[in-house]
Design an enzyme around this catalytic site. Structure first.
Site, PDB file in Angstrom:
ATOM      1  N   GLY A  48     -58.870  -0.859  -4.812  1.00 14.76           N
ATOM      2  CA  GLY A  48     -59.084  -0.062  -3.613  1.00 14.76           C
ATOM      3  C   GLY A  48     -60.502   0.475  -3.526  1.00 14.76           C
ATOM      4  O   GLY A  48     -61.461  -0.158  -3.984  1.00 14.76           O
ATOM      5  N   SER A  49     -60.632   1.659  -2.986  1.00 19.33           N
ATOM      6  CA  SER A  49     -61.964   2.192  -2.677  1.00 19.33           C
ATOM      7  C   SER A  49     -62.794   2.569  -3.899  1.00 19.33           C
ATOM      8  O   SER A  49     -63.988   2.841  -3.761  1.00 19.33           O
ATOM      9  CB  SER A  49     -61.839   3.404  -1.744  1.00 19.33           C
TER      10      SER A  49
END
Length: 489
Positions: free
Chosen positions: A221-222
């Site tokens: 993810g981020s």
């Protein structure tokens, strides 16, 4: 001599030569392989009839041998007071009379069993004394305070925590949850040991996976935006103040798909946002557009410099994290956010933060602190810190550190704030299956101006928060607990 007798003599000679050759081959060339074969119970009895060396954490044995009155003479035992066996099992592994070995019990078997060449003089001495050579004592790098802080903060949720010393690469914490107890598998009751092993393997929660370094890898993810930001800064075309496009929705080329920001709105004002603010607020559209602008080759190369694509030993084998190659623009946009086919171990994401914390130098992670003769305490080996790679420059590391501090000060990572300490971090909320709650990620280091610990946390499917999970809310407090445990010692 007539011809028939000659033929008999030649055949006899050939048969003798073949017999002599085959027995010599077995006795000389195959001896070690046969000795090490898992079905060779004589070797197993021999190994268990000598005192196997302990595995120690801060001087306390968490795997050790206890004398018993049975065929095997020594019972392998796990755990210690205040150091539960299940907390350390993914690292120690097990040593079993029916299931072999795993973890450090497997990778360091020669030292623990006393058969390694490093114990040559002990083996020679045992020939004259008639005693069995004892195994070596292996001190590992885990910090018991950090390990228990990670375990307690996870609170039984599925996931993993890894903590590293950025300056040395020492693994300070490695927790995989749910845990498991090696003691039943080490039982000398063969039925009990086999049943315990089969239950472990069949468990739907997969406790046998060391989620920190293997098992099913996770989309990061981020947290992967750190790699994308690093690629931008390393290109020389961007600074933290560079303005990026940050619309509420980004139309992806070659497809009707779009990417939106988690809050639903645009990033910044006027449709643009600085690289620093984009990281602070974890803007999806700006980073997706940035990744496409940088290109597949630049992104892939930067990921590789951080260790993606490489399997290595610590000495436990670490599964290779992956970044897809030859991506088209929409795939690259998703990959730049740590989605699509990007997969990472928690150790890998701790390595990303560790490299930033250490001025751009990524130290090779290691679990072994030192190996000593268990009887004399003489030092046998002591691994020295070594560089894994240099993925970014010192200037890039400094810029990323400042950007990560802003994430904690007033961005998405405020849950990891420690009074009086500057913390650098990046949050992540990773989609991984249709209809499933996202994985919650957090990677960080502290203190920002003199890092002592770099951490990565993943909580599978949002843990107790479920679909309401975010990296900052769920994983941030866990990382904070581990950082505090190291800093406050």
């Amino acid at each position: 001599m007539n011809n028939p007798l000659k033929h008999v003599a030649v055949v006899g000679f050939v048969m003798f030569a073949l017999l002599f050759g085959s027995t010599s081959f077995v006795q000389y060339f195959q001896a070690q392989a046969l000795r090490d074969h898992e079905l060779n119970t004589r070797t197993l009895v021999e190994e268990l009839s000598r005192e196997r060396g302990p595995i120690l954490v801060d001087g306390t044995p968490v795997a050790y041998s206890v004398p018993v009155d049975d065929t095997y003479e020594y019972q392998r035992t796990y755990g210690a007071d205040g150091m539960p066996a299940e907390v350390y099992a993914p690292v120690t592994g097990f040593f079993s009379i029916v299931s072999g070995a795993s973890g450090l019990e497997k990778t360091e078997n020669g030292l623990l069993a006393g058969t390694d060449d490093a114990l040559f003089y002990d083996k020679i001495s045992s020939i004259f004394t008639g005693s069995q050579p004892a195994g070596a004592a292996i001190e590992i790098t885990l910090d018991p305070e950090a390990q228990m802080a990670a375990w307690n903060a996870l609170g039984g949720q599925k996931g993993s925590v890894v903590a590293l010393d950025p300056k040395t690469g020492d693994v300070l914490a490695m927790v995989s949850s749910p845990g498991w107890n090696p003691n039943p598998i080490a039982s000398h009751d063969r039925d009990e040991a086999l049943n315990a092993y089969e239950r472990l393997i069949a468990d739907d929660d997969n406790p046998a996976y060391n989620r920190a370094i293997g098992g099913n890898l996770y989309p990061p993810g981020s947290t992967f935006k750190l790699v994308t930001a690093a690629a931008a800064l390393e290109s020389g075309e961007y600074t933290p103040d560079s303005q990026l496009s940050g619309p509420a929705t980004l139309d992806l080329p070659q497809t009707t798909a779009t990417i939106s920001n988690s809050g639903g709105g645009a990033c910044g004002s006027g449709g643009t946002v600085s690289l620093a603010d984009s990281l602070k607020n974890s803007c999806n559209t700006s980073f997706a557009d940035l990744g496409m602008t940088l290109g597949s080759d630049a992104m892939s190369e930067q990921a590789q410099k951080f260790g993606f694509g490489e399997s290595f030993d610590i000495p436990l084998q670490v599964s290779a994290s992956s970044f897809p190659s030859d991506t088209n623009p929409p795939q690259l946009a998703q990959s730049s956010l740590g989605q699509f086919e990007v997969r990472a171990t928690p150790l890998q994401m701790a390595m990303v933060s560790s490299a930033i914390a250490n001025g751009g130098s990524l130290m090779h992670p290691q679990l072994i602190d030192q190996v000593r003769n268990a009887r004399t305490l003489d030092l046998i080996s002591e691994p020295s810190p070594r560089e894994f790679s240099r993925p970014i420059s010192g200037d890039t590391a400094s810029a990323l550190t400042d950007m990560m501090v802003s994430v904690v000060d007033d961005g998405t990572g405020t849950a990891a704030q420690i009074p009086g300490v500057d913390v650098a971090a990046k949050t992540g909320t990773a989609q991984h299956a249709q209809g499933a709650a996202p994985h919650a990620w957090f990677t960080s280091f502290a203190p920002a101006d003199d890092p002592q610990v770099a951490v990565a946390v993943v909580v599978e499917s949002g843990g107790n928060a479920g679909s309401q999970a975010s990296g900052g809310r769920v994983a941030g407090p866990i990382a904070k607990a581990v950082m505090e445990a190291v800093i406050n010692e």
